[in-house]
Design an enzyme around this catalytic site. Structure first.
Site: not given
Ligand code: NAP
Length: 358
Positions: A117, A256, A285, A309
């Site tokens: 997503n 989150r 939630q 959400h």
């Molecule tokens: P992703 O591809 O794993 O990207 C997350 C990025 O954040 C990675 O580059 C990671 O770095 C970085 N990161 C981790 N901790 C950090 C910090 N303290 N400071 C700065 N950067 C940091 O994940 P994604 O698919 O983009 O999703 C991200 C988040 O969005 C998910 O974990 C989930 O909580 C949220 N989400 C929300 C929804 C919704 O419906 N609202 C849907 C999907 C996801 P590294 O690679 O170095 O670890």
């Protein structure tokens, strides 16, 4: 095997719209598949407290399916009761509602449908940035309430063009947001992440990495949060950090809710330190009726773009995460290897950098 799914109730909407797959009624479309393989499939929305279906069934469940939209909180204490649990599947992205350290210790695998997503959320981020910067919500409310006073809206409406926009986290979602921002001719695109983007990816969107968090937030007019929730991001955006934001900045968090301290954000919005806050994720939630984010406003009575959400649970996304969940289950039953990007916790160890010890 016994498979337990914790999903949200869809009620009439789910009966009328079968593509609402992530609901109790439509069961991720898995019932006939699971039963044809001889498995028992229990689906419920009841997830809070010791008398919930979740806690009653978890004691002999082999496979738990949850979603971030209506999270079944699999704490260490609940896991202690789950003697048969071998596999947790998150139908979606983000497994912070599971105590991942406890899962590692107990050799319970945790998988999610990575990428399912990310476009849905990146689009929601763009919408949220625009509705805050352009002061959309009060403008629409004025129309519904029978009013027409353009100056009251325009006094706090801006263009996105020429603003500095930064993403905290430049992974799958954060990078897609940067890509979508390019045609808006922002003054600058920034990112803060543990790792630098590959040089060609950075160049393709013209983004600059800022390595110090306070420095990063102090340069941005708009900040979008796209990092997972873990020990290093819980409460990261708090009173102290908010003081380093540009006065009147806009903040969008669709990652989150618990990455932000709810009361500190509400206070910053009320004081005008933040001009707007939007997102769809909450620290609890469903959010309680009295959650400060439901009614918080900036000094001009706007700046609140909160929704339930739903950004990652569009009908398009539901098809992808339902199919992804089935594939994970098929691989598990048939002993086939899983897609590596989907494995958060493997057998007794983290398989991703996104969570756990760094
Ligand atoms: P992703 O591809 O794993 O990207 C997350 C990025 O954040 C990675 O580059 C990671 O770095 C970085 N990161 C981790 N901790 C950090 C910090 N303290 N400071 C700065 N950067 C940091 O994940 P994604 O698919 O983009 O999703 C991200 C988040 O969005 C998910 O974990 C989930 O909580 C949220 N989400 C929300 C929804 C919704 O419906 N609202 C849907 C999907 C996801 P590294 O690679 O170095 O670890």
């Amino acid at each position: 095997m016994k498979v337990l799914a914790i999903l949200y109730n869809g009620y009439e909407a789910a009966q009328a719209e079968p593509r609402l797959l992530g609901t109790v009624e439509n069961e991720l479309g898995l019932r006939s598949y699971l039963e044809s393989q001889g498995h028992e499939y229990i689906v419920t929305s009841s997830k809070e407290g010791p008398d919930s279906d979740f806690q009653k069934h978890i004691v002999d469940t082999d496979i738990l399916i949850t979603t971030p939209f209506h999270p079944g909180y699999l704490t260490r204490e609940v896991m202690d009761k789950a003697k048969n649990l071998k596999l947790c599947v998150t139908a979606g992205v983000g497994s912070d509602h599971i105590d991942l350290n406890a899962a590692v210790e107990r050799k319970i695998q945790v998988l999610e449908v990575t990428g399912s997503n990310v476009v849905s959320v990146a689009e929601q981020v763009m919408m949220s940035i625009l509705l805050l910067v352009r002061n959309f919500v009060p403008a629409h409310e004025m129309i519904e309430n029978g009013g027409w006073q353009v100056s009251e809206i325009a006094r706090n409406a801006f263009d996105l063009e020429g603003k500095v926009v930064g993403t905290l986290g430049a992974g799958r979602i954060g990078y897609r947001v940067l890509q979508r921002l390019v045609p808006f001719n922002c003054k600058e695109l920034l990112y803060f992440d543990y790792n630098a983007l590959p040089a060609e990816a950075e160049a393709a969107v013209g983004a600059r990495r800022v390595q110090d968090l306070k420095e990063f937030v102090s340069q941005c007019d708009v900040i979008t949060v796209n990092a997972p929730l873990h020990e290093g991001t819980l409460g990261l955006i708090n009173k102290d950090l908010l003081q380093h934001f540009k006065k009147g900045a806009w903040l969008v968090d669709t990652a989150r809710g618990a990455i932000c301290v709810a009361e500190d954000v509400a206070e910053a919005l009320a004081s005008g330190q933040l001009r707007g806050y939007a997102g769809d994720v909450w620290n609890v939630q469903p959010a309680p009726k009295n959650h400060p984010w439901r009614h918080m406003k900036n000094p001009l009575g706007g700046g609140n773009g909160m929704t339930p959400h739903y950004s990652g649970t569009t009908l398009d996304a539901q098809i992808r995460y339902a199919e992804g969940t089935k594939t994970i289950l098929q691989n598990y039953f048939e002993g086939k290897p899983q897609e590596p990007g989907n494995v958060i916790v493997g057998l007794g160890k983290y398989e991703t950098k996104a969570y756990g010890q760094r």
